[in-house]
Design a protein around this motif. Sequence first.
Motif, mmCIF file in Angstrom:
data_model
loop_
_atom_site.group_PDB
_atom_site.id
_atom_site.type_symbol
_atom_site.label_atom_id
_atom_site.label_comp_id
_atom_site.label_asym_id
_atom_site.label_seq_id
_atom_site.Cartn_x
_atom_site.Cartn_y
_atom_site.Cartn_z
ATOM 1 N N PHE A 112 -98.030 -98.319 -11.041
ATOM 2 C CA PHE A 112 -99.383 -98.873 -10.767
ATOM 3 C C PHE A 112 -100.499 -98.122 -11.329
ATOM 4 O O PHE A 112 -101.543 -98.603 -11.644
ATOM 5 C CB PHE A 112 -99.399 -98.837 -9.154
ATOM 6 C CG PHE A 112 -98.964 -99.960 -8.350
ATOM 7 C CD1 PHE A 112 -99.735 -101.079 -8.506
ATOM 8 C CD2 PHE A 112 -97.747 -99.919 -7.790
ATOM 9 C CE1 PHE A 112 -99.451 -102.167 -7.469
ATOM 10 C CE2 PHE A 112 -97.421 -101.092 -7.002
ATOM 11 C CZ PHE A 112 -98.049 -102.313 -7.056
ATOM 12 N N GLU A 113 -100.278 -96.824 -11.396
ATOM 13 C CA GLU A 113 -101.479 -96.066 -12.175
ATOM 14 C C GLU A 113 -101.626 -96.477 -13.590
ATOM 15 O O GLU A 113 -102.898 -96.356 -14.044
ATOM 16 C CB GLU A 113 -101.277 -94.853 -12.110
ATOM 17 C CG GLU A 113 -101.030 -93.835 -10.951
ATOM 18 C CD GLU A 113 -100.622 -92.324 -11.122
ATOM 19 O OE1 GLU A 113 -100.385 -91.743 -12.395
ATOM 20 O OE2 GLU A 113 -100.060 -91.930 -10.138
ATOM 21 N N GLN A 114 -100.736 -96.728 -14.469
ATOM 22 C CA GLN A 114 -100.915 -96.974 -15.735
ATOM 23 C C GLN A 114 -101.240 -98.480 -16.249
ATOM 24 O O GLN A 114 -101.789 -98.432 -17.322
ATOM 25 C CB GLN A 114 -99.568 -96.096 -16.529
ATOM 26 C CG GLN A 114 -98.438 -97.250 -16.346
ATOM 27 C CD GLN A 114 -98.342 -98.427 -17.275
ATOM 28 O OE1 GLN A 114 -98.663 -98.209 -18.291
ATOM 29 N NE2 GLN A 114 -97.946 -99.480 -16.709
ATOM 30 N N GLY A 115 -101.047 -99.308 -15.343
ATOM 31 C CA GLY A 115 -101.652 -100.828 -15.670
ATOM 32 C C GLY A 115 -100.513 -102.014 -15.825
ATOM 33 O O GLY A 115 -99.894 -101.787 -14.544
ATOM 34 N N ASP A 116 -100.564 -102.649 -16.619
ATOM 35 C CA ASP A 116 -99.623 -104.048 -16.523
ATOM 36 C C ASP A 116 -98.146 -103.571 -16.548
ATOM 37 O O ASP A 116 -97.730 -102.621 -17.196
ATOM 38 C CB ASP A 116 -99.746 -104.921 -17.779
ATOM 39 C CG ASP A 116 -101.013 -105.527 -17.545
ATOM 40 O OD1 ASP A 116 -101.797 -105.547 -16.770
ATOM 41 O OD2 ASP A 116 -101.482 -106.377 -18.475
ATOM 42 N N PHE A 117 -97.378 -104.117 -15.458
ATOM 43 C CA PHE A 117 -95.884 -103.774 -15.730
ATOM 44 C C PHE A 117 -95.094 -104.790 -14.812
ATOM 45 O O PHE A 117 -95.605 -105.795 -14.255
ATOM 46 C CB PHE A 117 -95.593 -102.242 -14.681
ATOM 47 C CG PHE A 117 -96.051 -102.568 -13.387
ATOM 48 C CD1 PHE A 117 -94.865 -102.917 -12.440
ATOM 49 C CD2 PHE A 117 -97.159 -102.370 -12.703
ATOM 50 C CE1 PHE A 117 -94.976 -102.932 -11.027
ATOM 51 C CE2 PHE A 117 -97.273 -102.466 -11.229
ATOM 52 C CZ PHE A 117 -96.457 -102.853 -10.514
ATOM 53 N N ARG A 118 -93.620 -104.770 -15.163
ATOM 54 C CA ARG A 118 -92.845 -105.358 -14.073
ATOM 55 C C ARG A 118 -91.534 -104.630 -13.857
ATOM 56 O O ARG A 118 -91.089 -103.651 -14.516
ATOM 57 C CB ARG A 118 -92.204 -106.509 -14.796
ATOM 58 C CG ARG A 118 -93.316 -107.915 -15.140
ATOM 59 C CD ARG A 118 -92.765 -108.906 -15.821
ATOM 60 N NE ARG A 118 -93.515 -110.041 -15.644
ATOM 61 C CZ ARG A 118 -93.209 -111.226 -15.947
ATOM 62 N NH1 ARG A 118 -92.196 -111.461 -16.675
ATOM 63 N NH2 ARG A 118 -94.041 -112.399 -16.015
ATOM 64 N N LEU A 119 -91.338 -104.608 -12.426
ATOM 65 C CA LEU A 119 -90.249 -103.778 -11.939
ATOM 66 C C LEU A 119 -89.219 -104.442 -11.226
ATOM 67 O O LEU A 119 -89.554 -105.426 -10.656
ATOM 68 C CB LEU A 119 -90.839 -102.724 -10.967
ATOM 69 C CG LEU A 119 -89.970 -101.979 -10.087
ATOM 70 C CD1 LEU A 119 -89.239 -100.883 -11.090
ATOM 71 C CD2 LEU A 119 -90.798 -100.960 -9.200
ATOM 72 N N SER A 128 -84.096 -111.871 -18.824
ATOM 73 C CA SER A 128 -84.972 -112.776 -19.900
ATOM 74 C C SER A 128 -86.394 -113.148 -19.166
ATOM 75 O O SER A 128 -87.373 -113.085 -19.701
ATOM 76 C CB SER A 128 -84.376 -114.130 -20.081
ATOM 77 O OG SER A 128 -83.149 -113.986 -21.102
ATOM 78 N N TYR A 129 -86.246 -113.293 -17.900
ATOM 79 C CA TYR A 129 -87.467 -113.570 -16.970
ATOM 80 C C TYR A 129 -88.258 -112.479 -16.976
ATOM 81 O O TYR A 129 -89.598 -112.275 -17.168
ATOM 82 C CB TYR A 129 -87.096 -114.244 -15.660
ATOM 83 C CG TYR A 129 -86.139 -115.200 -15.577
ATOM 84 C CD1 TYR A 129 -86.396 -116.377 -16.549
ATOM 85 C CD2 TYR A 129 -85.175 -115.575 -14.685
ATOM 86 C CE1 TYR A 129 -85.579 -117.614 -16.570
ATOM 87 C CE2 TYR A 129 -84.384 -116.435 -14.596
ATOM 88 C CZ TYR A 129 -84.491 -117.422 -15.692
ATOM 89 O OH TYR A 129 -83.622 -118.428 -15.644
ATOM 90 N N LEU A 130 -87.609 -111.346 -16.793
ATOM 91 C CA LEU A 130 -88.265 -109.969 -16.460
ATOM 92 C C LEU A 130 -89.145 -109.564 -17.620
ATOM 93 O O LEU A 130 -90.230 -108.919 -17.515
ATOM 94 C CB LEU A 130 -87.368 -108.912 -15.711
ATOM 95 C CG LEU A 130 -87.815 -107.868 -15.409
ATOM 96 C CD1 LEU A 130 -88.429 -108.009 -13.860
ATOM 97 C CD2 LEU A 130 -87.086 -106.461 -15.478
ATOM 98 N N SER A 131 -88.206 -109.792 -18.933
ATOM 99 C CA SER A 131 -88.831 -109.538 -20.291
ATOM 100 C C SER A 131 -90.044 -110.208 -20.525
ATOM 101 O O SER A 131 -90.655 -109.899 -21.550
ATOM 102 C CB SER A 131 -88.107 -109.192 -21.049
ATOM 103 O OG SER A 131 -87.412 -110.462 -21.384
#
Length: 399
Positions: free
Chosen positions: A325-332, A389-392
């Motif tokens: 959350f701190e660093q920006g764009d992500f997916r978890l 595949s979706y997550l990436s």
Amino acid sequence: MKIAVLVPDGAADLPLDQLDGKTPLEAANIPNTDRVAVLGATGTARMVPAGMPAGSDVANLSLFGYDPSEHYGGRGPIEAANLGISVPSGWTAFRCNLVATDSGRMLDYSAGHIGQQEAGEVMAALEEKLADEQTRFHQGKSYRNIMLIEGDYSGLECTAPHDITGEPLEGNMPEGPGSERIIELMKRSRDVLRGLDVNERLAAAGRPKADMIWLWGQGVSMELESYKERFGLSGGVISAVDLVNGLGRLMGLRPIEVQGATGFLDTNYAGKGQAAVEALSGDDFVYVHVEAPDEASHIGGIEEKVKALERFDSFVVKPVLDFLFEQGDFRLLVCPDHPTLISTLTHDASPVPFAACGVGIPEGGSTSFSEAEAREGRFRIEQGWRLMSYLSGKSPWPA
Ligand SMILES: [Zn+2]
């Protein structure tokens, strides 16, 4: 974009009377994992394809994003990869257990968890007296060693030695094409190991002797497209389990060692969470695997399983989520590899619950992370290996 996959091994389970009809995930206080479910999408994914064994190797291969029915060929080649042993094309890698037998029965599948030094002496004797142009022995860790043999033995049916403790060896020997050669090696190993110095010392100390090899878990050389090629990601794997690290190596991911990561209930959760955050500071991807919920399930430890899930939540999910959350764009993604059921003490092949949040992942209306909520969730992924595949972002998140 940073991507993290957090794997509580064997976390999924069934409702238990001892937990007032709740599953361990429902009974556990896991606010951070719940938050992933609330913020993002939930659903179920089938990580073990129909007809395949519900092993952690098969299930983690799916979770990493590779179809096991296409790529999985036994644990031998994966363990070999983790040891840095390359399996030549056209050769087969077998897991070569050092075992203790007694009067034709399997006494101990691990030869008393033989020490590294002793195992080294045994493997050296095997390499000297049993190896030839087509057969090589390689030391691994303790009783878990590797034999390479020229030819394709993948059609052979072998029995895991830990499944036949106390049983006669006859009747449990390899069967199928090429079995004569493998049985011959197992039988000849007894002559090589009988009277070996190291075995005399073990016997004198009242410990089990490594008096035979047991060959199983075989597979032909396994080549996987690298993570970089397949998903455009580079990064690391954090796990105390050789098979998971071996899979990572086969994909070009870097195993990250964490002090005190034991693979047992007392593992260093905080160290894993910290290492994950450090990895994500530099790389775009990290895969964190924690074995403890699976271990708890295998011993029927309900309280231990709940505790393992709570520690995973506080010390792995929380720091990773906070950092992302701190660093920006992500997916978890939080997702077990397979269920391990307290009621049967073993793995199950049924679909697992997952929760994923981050850029472009729709909110799904879940209020917590549990098996039941995931079944009510929006996504039903039959080929679980597609989840990565979706997550990436390799494939668009399904509508
Ligand atoms: Zn597992």
